[in-house]
Structure formats: C-alpha cells, structure tokens
Design a protein around this motif. Structure first.
Motif, PDB file in Angstrom:
ATOM      1  N   MET A 168     -46.452  36.773  49.572  1.00  0.00           N
ATOM      2  CA  MET A 168     -45.302  37.601  49.227  1.00  0.00           C
ATOM      3  C   MET A 168     -45.351  37.765  47.719  1.00  0.00           C
ATOM      4  O   MET A 168     -45.547  36.786  46.991  1.00  0.00           O
ATOM      5  CB  MET A 168     -43.996  36.927  49.643  1.00  0.00           C
ATOM      6  CG  MET A 168     -42.761  37.684  49.197  1.00  0.00           C
ATOM      7  SD  MET A 168     -41.231  36.751  49.492  1.00  0.00           S
ATOM      8  CE  MET A 168     -40.921  37.234  51.172  1.00  0.00           C
ATOM      9  N   PHE A 216     -43.252  39.358  44.445  1.00  0.00           N
ATOM     10  CA  PHE A 216     -41.982  39.925  43.999  1.00  0.00           C
ATOM     11  C   PHE A 216     -41.928  39.886  42.482  1.00  0.00           C
ATOM     12  O   PHE A 216     -42.720  39.208  41.830  1.00  0.00           O
ATOM     13  CB  PHE A 216     -40.785  39.204  44.649  1.00  0.00           C
ATOM     14  CG  PHE A 216     -40.891  37.711  44.694  1.00  0.00           C
ATOM     15  CD1 PHE A 216     -40.257  36.935  43.744  1.00  0.00           C
ATOM     16  CD2 PHE A 216     -41.610  37.085  45.700  1.00  0.00           C
ATOM     17  CE1 PHE A 216     -40.336  35.551  43.787  1.00  0.00           C
ATOM     18  CE2 PHE A 216     -41.693  35.701  45.760  1.00  0.00           C
ATOM     19  CZ  PHE A 216     -41.060  34.930  44.800  1.00  0.00           C
ATOM     20  N   HIS A 217     -40.987  40.646  41.915  1.00  0.00           N
ATOM     21  CA  HIS A 217     -41.011  40.856  40.465  1.00  0.00           C
ATOM     22  C   HIS A 217     -39.788  40.314  39.742  1.00  0.00           C
ATOM     23  O   HIS A 217     -39.637  40.517  38.536  1.00  0.00           O
ATOM     24  CB  HIS A 217     -41.225  42.335  40.172  1.00  0.00           C
ATOM     25  CG  HIS A 217     -42.494  42.834  40.782  1.00  0.00           C
ATOM     26  ND1 HIS A 217     -43.731  42.610  40.226  1.00  0.00           N
ATOM     27  CD2 HIS A 217     -42.731  43.477  41.950  1.00  0.00           C
ATOM     28  CE1 HIS A 217     -44.678  43.118  41.008  1.00  0.00           C
ATOM     29  NE2 HIS A 217     -44.094  43.640  42.066  1.00  0.00           N
ATOM     30  N   LEU A 241     -34.560  35.250  47.216  1.00  0.00           N
ATOM     31  CA  LEU A 241     -36.012  35.126  47.109  1.00  0.00           C
ATOM     32  C   LEU A 241     -36.373  33.642  47.071  1.00  0.00           C
ATOM     33  O   LEU A 241     -35.556  32.811  46.664  1.00  0.00           O
ATOM     34  CB  LEU A 241     -36.520  35.849  45.863  1.00  0.00           C
ATOM     35  CG  LEU A 241     -36.378  37.374  45.937  1.00  0.00           C
ATOM     36  CD1 LEU A 241     -36.563  38.005  44.574  1.00  0.00           C
ATOM     37  CD2 LEU A 241     -37.384  37.948  46.930  1.00  0.00           C
ATOM     38  N   SER A 276     -43.871  47.151  51.821  1.00  0.00           N
ATOM     39  CA  SER A 276     -43.252  47.205  50.501  1.00  0.00           C
ATOM     40  C   SER A 276     -41.822  47.721  50.642  1.00  0.00           C
ATOM     41  O   SER A 276     -41.569  48.683  51.374  1.00  0.00           O
ATOM     42  CB  SER A 276     -44.074  48.139  49.597  1.00  0.00           C
ATOM     43  OG  SER A 276     -43.491  48.252  48.325  1.00  0.00           O
ATOM     44  N   HIS A 310     -35.774  44.888  47.128  1.00  0.00           N
ATOM     45  CA  HIS A 310     -34.885  43.778  47.484  1.00  0.00           C
ATOM     46  C   HIS A 310     -33.426  44.205  47.290  1.00  0.00           C
ATOM     47  O   HIS A 310     -33.078  44.812  46.269  1.00  0.00           O
ATOM     48  CB  HIS A 310     -35.202  42.558  46.619  1.00  0.00           C
ATOM     49  CG  HIS A 310     -34.530  41.325  47.087  1.00  0.00           C
ATOM     50  ND1 HIS A 310     -33.265  40.982  46.668  1.00  0.00           N
ATOM     51  CD2 HIS A 310     -34.934  40.367  47.955  1.00  0.00           C
ATOM     52  CE1 HIS A 310     -32.913  39.843  47.250  1.00  0.00           C
ATOM     53  NE2 HIS A 310     -33.916  39.448  48.043  1.00  0.00           N
ATOM     54  N   HIS A 325     -36.896  36.748  40.121  1.00  0.00           N
ATOM     55  CA  HIS A 325     -36.790  35.451  40.787  1.00  0.00           C
ATOM     56  C   HIS A 325     -35.317  35.088  40.868  1.00  0.00           C
ATOM     57  O   HIS A 325     -34.779  34.421  40.003  1.00  0.00           O
ATOM     58  CB  HIS A 325     -37.578  34.409  39.978  1.00  0.00           C
ATOM     59  CG  HIS A 325     -37.905  33.211  40.769  1.00  0.00           C
ATOM     60  ND1 HIS A 325     -37.522  31.958  40.381  1.00  0.00           N
ATOM     61  CD2 HIS A 325     -38.562  33.051  41.934  1.00  0.00           C
ATOM     62  CE1 HIS A 325     -37.946  31.075  41.270  1.00  0.00           C
ATOM     63  NE2 HIS A 325     -38.572  31.726  42.227  1.00  0.00           N
ATOM     64  N   THR A 328     -39.063  45.458  43.561  1.00  0.00           N
ATOM     65  CA  THR A 328     -39.996  45.598  44.667  1.00  0.00           C
ATOM     66  C   THR A 328     -40.453  44.246  45.196  1.00  0.00           C
ATOM     67  O   THR A 328     -40.754  43.333  44.428  1.00  0.00           O
ATOM     68  CB  THR A 328     -41.243  46.406  44.221  1.00  0.00           C
ATOM     69  OG1 THR A 328     -40.799  47.676  43.748  1.00  0.00           O
ATOM     70  CG2 THR A 328     -42.221  46.602  45.352  1.00  0.00           C
ATOM     71  N   VAL A 329     -40.497  44.153  46.517  1.00  0.00           N
ATOM     72  CA  VAL A 329     -41.059  43.003  47.206  1.00  0.00           C
ATOM     73  C   VAL A 329     -42.190  43.524  48.075  1.00  0.00           C
ATOM     74  O   VAL A 329     -42.056  44.571  48.717  1.00  0.00           O
ATOM     75  CB  VAL A 329     -40.007  42.285  48.093  1.00  0.00           C
ATOM     76  CG1 VAL A 329     -40.647  41.156  48.882  1.00  0.00           C
ATOM     77  CG2 VAL A 329     -38.847  41.787  47.262  1.00  0.00           C
ATOM     78  N   GLU A 330     -43.306  42.833  48.074  1.00  0.00           N
ATOM     79  CA  GLU A 330     -44.446  43.214  48.903  1.00  0.00           C
ATOM     80  C   GLU A 330     -44.839  42.035  49.783  1.00  0.00           C
ATOM     81  O   GLU A 330     -45.176  40.967  49.274  1.00  0.00           O
ATOM     82  CB  GLU A 330     -45.629  43.640  48.040  1.00  0.00           C
ATOM     83  CG  GLU A 330     -45.344  44.867  47.216  1.00  0.00           C
ATOM     84  CD  GLU A 330     -46.450  45.197  46.241  1.00  0.00           C
ATOM     85  OE1 GLU A 330     -47.169  44.270  45.797  1.00  0.00           O
ATOM     86  OE2 GLU A 330     -46.600  46.380  45.921  1.00  0.00           O
ATOM     87  N   ASP A 331     -44.760  42.249  51.098  1.00  0.00           N
ATOM     88  CA  ASP A 331     -45.248  41.263  52.055  1.00  0.00           C
ATOM     89  C   ASP A 331     -46.663  41.695  52.413  1.00  0.00           C
ATOM     90  O   ASP A 331     -46.850  42.746  53.032  1.00  0.00           O
ATOM     91  CB  ASP A 331     -44.367  41.227  53.305  1.00  0.00           C
ATOM     92  CG  ASP A 331     -42.956  40.742  53.012  1.00  0.00           C
ATOM     93  OD1 ASP A 331     -42.766  40.017  52.015  1.00  0.00           O
ATOM     94  OD2 ASP A 331     -42.041  41.084  53.781  1.00  0.00           O
TER      95      ASP A 331
END
Length: 185
Positions: A87, A89-90, A96, A61, A64, A92, A70-73
């Motif tokens: 992946m 993400f919140h 991304l 986590s 970006h 766009h 937050t980005v979560e892989d």
C-alpha cells in the motif's frame, strides 16, 4: 469423380498440420495466459477484460476520504490470484496504517504486504475517484460501473487467445477523454 492421389493427400495433410502449428504458435505468443476481469458485483457481467501475465502489477488508486491524498493498493498477478504487494500513501494520518512497519521511499509511505485474494471487491465512488491501473493504462472504475465490482483473474483458454488474434473483443482497450480520464469503449 476422381480420387486424390496419395501424394495429393499427403501434401494436404502436411499443409493442414503446418497451418495448425502456425496458428497455435501465433495464438500462444499473442496473449497472456490470464485475464484480469472487472465484473459487476450484482449481475456478474464483465465490464473490463485485460490480458495479464504472472507478475503484472494491478493498482487500485483512490483519494483517501480524510487525508485527501492518493492511496494506491498495489496487487501482483500470481496465477489466478491477486497478491497485495504493498500500500502506498502520501500522508500519514487518520485511517491509514500507523503501527505497521512503514517505509518512507520516493514513492511515498510504503506498507509492504503479502496477502492473496481470489477476488477484490470495490465500491467505486466519484469522490475517492477509484481507478484501476494496469501497466500504462488507467481505467476509471466510476465511469465503468453502476455500482460495486469484483476484480479477479481467470485462466485464458484457446478461444480467448483466438479472439485476441482475430481482434474480435475490443473491451480491453482504454479510451482517453479530454480530461485524461480513461473510460472503456
């Protein structure tokens, strides 16, 4: 010196077999067959070790750099590999995925993936605030490391399981600080 009787010998051997079987059963049930390892990329020193099983989700986590969200892989333990499952993400925007089959769910924007890696290199930095999430535990990779790290999964041997049973190695226990950041003891 007197010799042990045949009966004493049989009883001793049976007691040893029962003790060995009980220890083996306890070791097998105490821990998983694999260990998630976070190692220093330069030295190879293990910074974090955490027992995991097939199917365990491991999330990297971070924030970006452009979108500031937050980005979560999300990876899944698959043998000794980490399979990138999705992946999340919140927002766009820039940087991304935009032309991929993205789903909008309660989690956020989700990009389903299916790519496997023996090692996942990460360069933890304070601004993105890289964290590793395993189960309910969060590990602050910035506080844990002095530079780049490699995340991998290794097979656990009998010695690892015995260490768990005897609670010799406490490196996998997270410690919460007052600001809810997890550091490693």
């Amino acid at each position: 010196m007197s010799r042990p009787s045949r009966r004493q010998f049989v009883v001793a051997v049976l007691a040893l077999l029962v003790a060995t079987a009980a220890t083996a059963a306890a070791v097998a049930t105490v821990s998983a067959d694999r260990t998630l390892v976070v190692a220093d990329a330069e030295s190879g020193d293990r910074l974090l070790e955490r027992p995991v099983e097939d199917g365990t989700e491991v999330t990297l986590s971070y924030t970006h750099s452009v979108e500031k969200t937050t980005v979560e892989d999300v990876y899944v333990v698959d043998g000794t590999e980490l399979r990138m499952d999705r992946m999340v993400f919140h927002s766009h925007g820039a940087g991304l995925p935009s032309d991929a089959p993205i789903e909008h769910t309660d989690e956020g924007f989700v990009l389903p993936l299916n790519e496997s890696y023996a090692e996942v290199p990460v360069a933890p930095r304070p601004i993105p605030g890289h964290e590793l999430v395993v189960g309910d535990d969060r590990y602050d990779l910035v506080a844990l490391s002095d530079g780049s790290v490699i995340i991998s999964v290794t097979e656990r041997g009998p010695t690892d399981r015995l260490s768990d049973l005897l609670s010799i190695d406490h490196r996998s226990e997270p410690v919460l600080t007052t600001d809810s950041t997890v550091i490693h003891s």
